[in-house]
Design a protein around this motif. Sequence first.
Motif, mmCIF file in Angstrom:
data_model
loop_
_atom_site.group_PDB
_atom_site.id
_atom_site.type_symbol
_atom_site.label_atom_id
_atom_site.label_comp_id
_atom_site.label_asym_id
_atom_site.label_seq_id
_atom_site.Cartn_x
_atom_site.Cartn_y
_atom_site.Cartn_z
ATOM 1 N N PHE A 298 -19.580 80.547 84.470
ATOM 2 C CA PHE A 298 -20.504 79.508 83.987
ATOM 3 C C PHE A 298 -21.651 79.307 84.975
ATOM 4 C CE2 PHE A 298 -21.850 75.057 83.582
ATOM 5 C CZ PHE A 298 -22.276 75.089 82.267
ATOM 6 N N GLY B 110 -23.861 82.053 84.435
ATOM 7 C CA GLY B 110 -24.368 82.042 83.056
ATOM 8 C C GLY B 110 -25.462 81.015 82.800
ATOM 9 N N VAL B 111 -25.503 79.930 83.568
ATOM 10 C CA VAL B 111 -26.556 78.931 83.328
ATOM 11 C C VAL B 111 -27.887 79.337 83.978
ATOM 12 C CG1 VAL B 111 -25.072 76.924 82.984
ATOM 13 C CG2 VAL B 111 -25.858 77.479 85.280
ATOM 14 N N PRO C 180 -30.769 80.705 81.299
ATOM 15 C CA PRO C 180 -31.472 79.659 80.535
ATOM 16 C C PRO C 180 -32.340 78.770 81.422
ATOM 17 C CG PRO C 180 -29.138 79.666 79.969
ATOM 18 C CD PRO C 180 -29.308 80.622 81.092
ATOM 19 N N LEU C 181 -31.855 78.494 82.644
ATOM 20 C CA LEU C 181 -32.656 77.652 83.546
ATOM 21 C C LEU C 181 -33.952 78.366 83.947
ATOM 22 C CD1 LEU C 181 -29.925 76.045 85.854
ATOM 23 C CD2 LEU C 181 -31.231 74.952 84.021
ATOM 24 N N LEU D 159 -35.461 80.583 82.134
ATOM 25 C CA LEU D 159 -36.314 80.569 80.931
ATOM 26 C C LEU D 159 -37.012 79.217 80.786
ATOM 27 C CD1 LEU D 159 -37.284 81.855 78.284
ATOM 28 C CD2 LEU D 159 -35.174 81.082 77.213
ATOM 29 N N ILE D 160 -36.276 78.149 81.013
ATOM 30 C CA ILE D 160 -36.863 76.804 80.929
ATOM 31 C C ILE D 160 -37.994 76.665 81.954
ATOM 32 C CG2 ILE D 160 -36.367 74.367 81.472
ATOM 33 C CD1 ILE D 160 -33.670 74.737 80.041
ATOM 34 N N LEU E 202 -41.054 78.597 80.783
ATOM 35 C CA LEU E 202 -41.762 77.935 79.678
ATOM 36 C C LEU E 202 -42.450 76.655 80.149
ATOM 37 C CD1 LEU E 202 -39.116 78.406 76.845
ATOM 38 C CD2 LEU E 202 -41.402 79.412 76.902
ATOM 39 N N ALA E 203 -41.766 75.911 81.029
ATOM 40 C CA ALA E 203 -42.340 74.648 81.509
ATOM 41 C C ALA E 203 -43.595 74.888 82.338
ATOM 42 C CB ALA E 203 -41.297 73.888 82.334
ATOM 43 N N SER F 226 -24.914 84.511 77.611
ATOM 44 C CA SER F 226 -26.118 83.882 78.165
ATOM 45 C C SER F 226 -27.228 84.915 78.355
ATOM 46 C CB SER F 226 -25.756 83.217 79.499
ATOM 47 O OG SER F 226 -26.901 82.797 80.148
ATOM 48 N N ALA G 52 -28.505 85.944 74.833
ATOM 49 C CA ALA G 52 -29.288 84.901 74.163
ATOM 50 C C ALA G 52 -30.653 84.727 74.830
ATOM 51 C CB ALA G 52 -28.513 83.584 74.184
ATOM 52 N N VAL G 53 -30.667 84.746 76.163
ATOM 53 C CA VAL G 53 -31.943 84.533 76.864
ATOM 54 C C VAL G 53 -32.859 85.751 76.712
ATOM 55 C CG1 VAL G 53 -32.968 84.189 79.152
ATOM 56 C CG2 VAL G 53 -31.008 82.832 78.456
#
Lengths: 252, 67
Positions: free
Chosen positions: A83, A86-87, A90-91, A93-94, A97-98, A156, A159-160
């Motif tokens: 985990f 795995g996070v 996405p972090l 990617l965030i 994008l941010a 993860s 998906a990313v």
Amino acid sequence: MTSGPLLTVASERSVAWPVCSMSALSNAAKPWATALNSSGIKPLTSWLVPACPTKMTCVEEARASNPDLRRSPYTSRLLLWSFAIGVLPPLALITGLATRSLLLLTFVHVITGGTWTGFDLFMGVVMSRVMRSLDIPARVEVAKRLTPTTFFILPSLAAVAVTSGIYLAQMESKFDLSSPWIIAAGVVVLILTAQGFGIFMPNGVRIFIELAKRQPDTGLIARLNMRNIRLAGVQALLQVLIILIMAHLAVY
Amino acid sequence: MNVNLAALLAVFAFAGVMLAIFGTLYAGAVRSYHRDELGFEGIRILRWALVGLLAIYALLAATAFLA
């Protein structure tokens, strides 16, 4: 009193805590243990000290006496590690994008896609051969550790890689649903997703369930794991195909 | 606030499919637990696995508000 629930849980589960002497108890727990001793109830230290002369012996005996602990003491640790890794995609990617960073978004897409493909190639080309050379108990031991370690990391990454790819195509105005190349990429992604949801994830969960059973079917665990490894090879081929499509989209 | 509705719906759809499949397997595991074939550790691990997957989907859903 803080030590009450601790002692209650210890006695209900009949687990020898990895605390072996009165000196190891917290200050809050000592009055409780003393009160138990003076009340005629079997002294706390007499349960723990003779049975567990050392901390290591305590842990080993707890595992031996408790089937749940004996079965897979490392599963939770490996799942937590999976985990934690795995996070990260996405972090990232965030963050990309941010900050509206095309560079970071491209990096996230390439690194997740490349790692996903590389992992599947490794599983399909290398691990499948290694596993075939092992006997069933050894395969089960590998599956017991491989399944929790990859449980969050692979979905993860997948998906990313897909999500960042769509955002990237939208940012570069290449997300044209009438383009045959985009449609081809979409079809491959759908197949990969169906395999992930329909086979990979259920097999992983079924391995978890089987491992937690009082009498695990080791043959089933080995079969499910081998199925996942072979499927990883198929996924690798599809990913090589999608990379070819991506190369076309990037150049033309 | 700009929301990429298509991305948000896609994440919800995938999460829904995942929940349906996971839920079926979880229900089977609970039945095994009641038949005393499965230890509670197995149920606990499945719950954590589900929470972890939902957390990853939540992070992906958050990207729909940034795109």
